[in-house]
Design a protein around this motif. Structure first.
Motif, mmCIF file in Angstrom:
data_model
loop_
_atom_site.group_PDB
_atom_site.id
_atom_site.type_symbol
_atom_site.label_atom_id
_atom_site.label_comp_id
_atom_site.label_asym_id
_atom_site.label_seq_id
_atom_site.Cartn_x
_atom_site.Cartn_y
_atom_site.Cartn_z
ATOM 1 N N ARG A 32 0.825 -1.218 0.000
ATOM 2 C CA ARG A 32 0.000 0.000 0.000
ATOM 3 C C ARG A 32 0.858 1.267 0.000
ATOM 4 N NH1 ARG A 32 -5.660 -0.964 3.309
ATOM 5 N NH2 ARG A 32 -6.053 -3.066 2.539
ATOM 6 N N VAL A 33 2.016 1.203 0.638
ATOM 7 C CA VAL A 33 2.927 2.350 0.567
ATOM 8 C C VAL A 33 3.453 2.501 -0.856
ATOM 9 C CG1 VAL A 33 5.175 3.245 1.299
ATOM 10 C CG2 VAL A 33 3.588 2.350 2.997
ATOM 11 N N GLN A 34 3.873 1.391 -1.463
ATOM 12 C CA GLN A 34 4.397 1.447 -2.832
ATOM 13 C C GLN A 34 3.348 1.915 -3.832
ATOM 14 O OE1 GLN A 34 5.827 -2.603 -3.131
ATOM 15 N NE2 GLN A 34 7.947 -1.996 -2.723
ATOM 16 N N GLN A 35 2.082 1.553 -3.592
ATOM 17 C CA GLN A 35 0.998 1.922 -4.506
ATOM 18 C C GLN A 35 0.422 3.303 -4.208
ATOM 19 O OE1 GLN A 35 -1.709 -1.355 -3.990
ATOM 20 N NE2 GLN A 35 -0.218 -2.846 -4.757
ATOM 21 N N GLY A 36 0.941 3.967 -3.185
ATOM 22 C CA GLY A 36 0.463 5.301 -2.841
ATOM 23 C C GLY A 36 -0.839 5.316 -2.067
ATOM 24 N N GLU A 37 -1.269 4.171 -1.519
ATOM 25 C CA GLU A 37 -2.504 4.115 -0.741
ATOM 26 C C GLU A 37 -2.268 4.464 0.724
ATOM 27 O OE1 GLU A 37 -4.252 0.298 -1.355
ATOM 28 O OE2 GLU A 37 -4.270 0.495 -3.537
ATOM 29 N N LEU A 38 -1.015 4.396 1.160
ATOM 30 C CA LEU A 38 -0.602 4.848 2.493
ATOM 31 C C LEU A 38 0.557 5.819 2.324
ATOM 32 C CD1 LEU A 38 -0.510 1.539 4.597
ATOM 33 C CD2 LEU A 38 -2.194 3.386 4.801
ATOM 34 N N ASP A 39 0.597 6.836 3.189
ATOM 35 C CA ASP A 39 1.715 7.776 3.156
ATOM 36 C C ASP A 39 2.918 7.235 3.911
ATOM 37 O OD1 ASP A 39 0.302 9.928 1.779
ATOM 38 O OD2 ASP A 39 -0.896 10.060 3.604
ATOM 39 N N LEU A 40 2.652 6.562 5.027
ATOM 40 C CA LEU A 40 3.710 6.022 5.879
ATOM 41 C C LEU A 40 3.219 4.731 6.514
ATOM 42 C CD1 LEU A 40 3.799 9.413 7.472
ATOM 43 C CD2 LEU A 40 6.040 8.492 7.015
ATOM 44 N N ALA A 41 4.180 3.928 6.994
ATOM 45 C CA ALA A 41 3.808 2.726 7.732
ATOM 46 C C ALA A 41 4.842 2.473 8.820
ATOM 47 C CB ALA A 41 3.705 1.520 6.807
ATOM 48 N N LEU A 42 4.342 2.100 9.992
ATOM 49 C CA LEU A 42 5.184 1.758 11.134
ATOM 50 C C LEU A 42 5.229 0.241 11.230
ATOM 51 C CD1 LEU A 42 6.664 3.010 13.651
ATOM 52 C CD2 LEU A 42 4.509 2.690 14.883
ATOM 53 N N THR A 43 6.437 -0.325 11.200
ATOM 54 C CA THR A 43 6.543 -1.777 11.196
ATOM 55 C C THR A 43 7.906 -2.209 11.724
ATOM 56 O OG1 THR A 43 6.249 -3.763 9.830
ATOM 57 C CG2 THR A 43 7.389 -1.904 8.809
ATOM 58 N N TYR A 44 8.124 -3.517 11.754
ATOM 59 C CA TYR A 44 9.437 -4.069 12.109
ATOM 60 C C TYR A 44 10.259 -4.254 10.845
ATOM 61 C CZ TYR A 44 7.228 -5.580 16.544
ATOM 62 O OH TYR A 44 6.571 -5.633 17.733
ATOM 63 N N ASP A 45 11.559 -4.222 10.994
ATOM 64 C CA ASP A 45 12.445 -4.542 9.878
ATOM 65 C C ASP A 45 12.715 -6.051 9.887
ATOM 66 O OD1 ASP A 45 14.192 -4.630 7.817
ATOM 67 O OD2 ASP A 45 15.749 -3.396 8.730
ATOM 68 N N VAL A 88 10.693 0.568 12.405
ATOM 69 C CA VAL A 88 10.990 1.538 11.345
ATOM 70 C C VAL A 88 9.712 2.193 10.828
ATOM 71 C CG1 VAL A 88 13.062 0.299 10.604
ATOM 72 C CG2 VAL A 88 10.856 -0.242 9.537
ATOM 73 N N LEU A 89 9.903 3.353 10.241
ATOM 74 C CA LEU A 89 8.867 3.996 9.437
ATOM 75 C C LEU A 89 9.260 3.810 7.984
ATOM 76 C CD1 LEU A 89 7.874 7.492 10.889
ATOM 77 C CD2 LEU A 89 6.331 5.597 10.387
ATOM 78 N N ILE A 90 8.337 3.373 7.147
ATOM 79 C CA ILE A 90 8.621 3.251 5.726
ATOM 80 C C ILE A 90 7.709 4.188 4.944
ATOM 81 C CG2 ILE A 90 9.475 0.885 5.892
ATOM 82 C CD1 ILE A 90 6.760 -0.070 4.808
ATOM 83 N N CYS A 91 8.234 4.719 3.874
ATOM 84 C CA CYS A 91 7.456 5.578 2.987
ATOM 85 C C CYS A 91 8.121 5.522 1.615
ATOM 86 C CB CYS A 91 7.392 7.015 3.506
ATOM 87 S SG CYS A 91 9.000 7.736 3.891
ATOM 88 N N LYS A 92 7.536 6.163 0.638
ATOM 89 C CA LYS A 92 8.117 6.191 -0.692
ATOM 90 C C LYS A 92 9.404 7.002 -0.696
ATOM 91 C CE LYS A 92 4.386 5.434 -4.009
ATOM 92 N NZ LYS A 92 3.676 6.024 -5.158
ATOM 93 N N ASP A 93 10.293 6.680 -1.623
ATOM 94 C CA ASP A 93 11.532 7.445 -1.765
ATOM 95 C C ASP A 93 11.263 8.921 -2.004
ATOM 96 O OD1 ASP A 93 13.417 5.490 -1.335
ATOM 97 O OD2 ASP A 93 13.440 4.833 -3.415
ATOM 98 N N SER A 94 10.157 9.224 -2.668
ATOM 99 C CA SER A 94 9.842 10.607 -3.021
ATOM 100 C C SER A 94 9.214 11.389 -1.880
ATOM 101 C CB SER A 94 8.885 10.627 -4.215
ATOM 102 O OG SER A 94 7.697 9.910 -3.907
ATOM 103 N N SER A 95 9.108 10.771 -0.691
ATOM 104 C CA SER A 95 8.414 11.426 0.422
ATOM 105 C C SER A 95 9.099 12.698 0.880
ATOM 106 C CB SER A 95 8.297 10.470 1.612
ATOM 107 O OG SER A 95 9.579 10.187 2.133
ATOM 108 N N SER A 96 10.396 12.847 0.586
ATOM 109 C CA SER A 96 11.115 14.044 1.019
ATOM 110 C C SER A 96 10.565 15.304 0.358
ATOM 111 C CB SER A 96 12.613 13.906 0.716
ATOM 112 O OG SER A 96 12.821 13.698 -0.671
ATOM 113 N N GLU A 97 9.728 15.116 -0.676
ATOM 114 C CA GLU A 97 9.106 16.262 -1.330
ATOM 115 C C GLU A 97 7.964 16.834 -0.494
ATOM 116 O OE1 GLU A 97 7.801 14.801 -5.084
ATOM 117 O OE2 GLU A 97 9.791 14.145 -5.716
#
Length: 300
Positions: free
Chosen positions: A139-152, A274-283
């Motif tokens: 869902r993060v990769q597809q843009g359906e979530l902005d961020l996700a909190l999970t384990y690595d 970790v928090l995961i998000c798209k690479d482009s999130s820095s925008e």
């Protein structure tokens, strides 16, 4: 299609409040003809007679004008609030974030993070979702979530940005009446002959099996639980020992048993939260600010 304008409504409200076109023109710092023309246009668009014009006594609101004044005032107030909200969005003080969380992490962090963030940023709305790790990543990769909190845990980082928040050290869970329950520390090898209570969570089972295998342990699985509370209950009821990473201050299980948490002496890799998000999130400054907020709370 709406044809009237905010400016026309603003001029009309000013005339109503000031009692005349001349007075309103002074307040608005524009010419009297400009005010008159705007109101005439408004009357024409709406099919209303808003004002009675008296050359000696200024203007008087008609019954239609008094009724329309209420709507015009509400429209201007809504416009003002919309403008303020736009300014807040531009300043990254308002907006919406779609936050996913790994389902076993959610009871420890999700509600608390959202509540604390709302206290500091009441105009930022966070929409939470509790999901499995594969679902979070997709869902993060597809843009359906902005961020996700999970384990690595075997985390695929393709197209993802990963921000580390916490390092968790695994520990042993024993029943309160276990012979080793009073130990300050323990080695997994001391439990190698004992039955094991397995947490059957997606990705979690592989993670804990990897820890056991790293110490040369192939346990006899006596009980399998699909929730950590089920695992804790089985441990408290004497089915065996287990492993966990999220510490809690309560020892009592839902069925009235008790467990103890004992640190390991073994050299075992930590597990990252970790928090995961798209690479482009820095925008997005809104996302950057939320990432910084999470770091300030979970890293302390």
């Amino acid at each position: 299609m709406v044809k009237l304008t905010l400016k026309q409504c603003e001029y009309f409200v000013a005339v109503a409040q000031e009692g005349g076109i001349a007075q309103a023109a002074r307040i608005l710092n524009i010419s009297q003809p400009a005010v008159s023309q705007a109101i005439e246009k408004l009357e024409d668009i709406c099919g209303l007679q808003l004002l009675l014009r008296h050359h000696a006594r200024g203007t008087e609101l008609t019954p239609q004008g008094r009724a329309f004044l209420v709507s015009a005032g509400k429209l201007l107030e809504t416009a003002r609030q919309t403008e303020l909200h736009a300014e807040a969005i531009a300043a990254n003080q308002a907006g919406t974030l779609r936050l996913g969380c790994f389902h076993t992490l959610a009871p420890y962090h999700l509600a608390g993070l959202i509540r604390e963030h709302q206290r500091e940023h009441p105009d930022i709305h966070i929409i939470p979702s509790e999901l499995l790790q594969d679902e979070l990543i997709a869902r993060v990769q597809q843009g359906e979530l902005d961020l996700a909190l999970t384990y690595d845990m075997s985390l695929s980082t393709e197209q993802l940005r990963v921000e580390r928040l916490q390092e968790l050290t695994p520990f042993v869970l024993l029943g309160k009446h276990h012979a080793l329950a009073r130990r300050k520390t323990i080695s997994l090898r001391e439990l190698s002959e004992e039955p094991y209570v397995m947490f059957e969570g997606p990705s979690s089972r592989q993670y804990f099996e990897k820890i056991l295998h790293s110490q040369g342990i192939q346990p006899d699985i006596a009980f399998t639980g699909k929730s950590m509370e089920s695992v804790r209950s089985a441990v408290a009821n004497g089915f065996g020992f287990s492993l966990a990473v999220m510490a809690t201050t309560h020892t009592e299980t839902h069925d009235g048993g008790h467990v103890v948490s004992i640190p390991l002496t073994d050299d075992i890799d930590t597990l990252s939260v970790v928090l995961i998000c798209k690479d482009s999130s820095s925008e997005s400054a809104l996302l950057e600010n939320f990432i910084a907020f999470c770091k300030s709370r979970l890293m302390r």
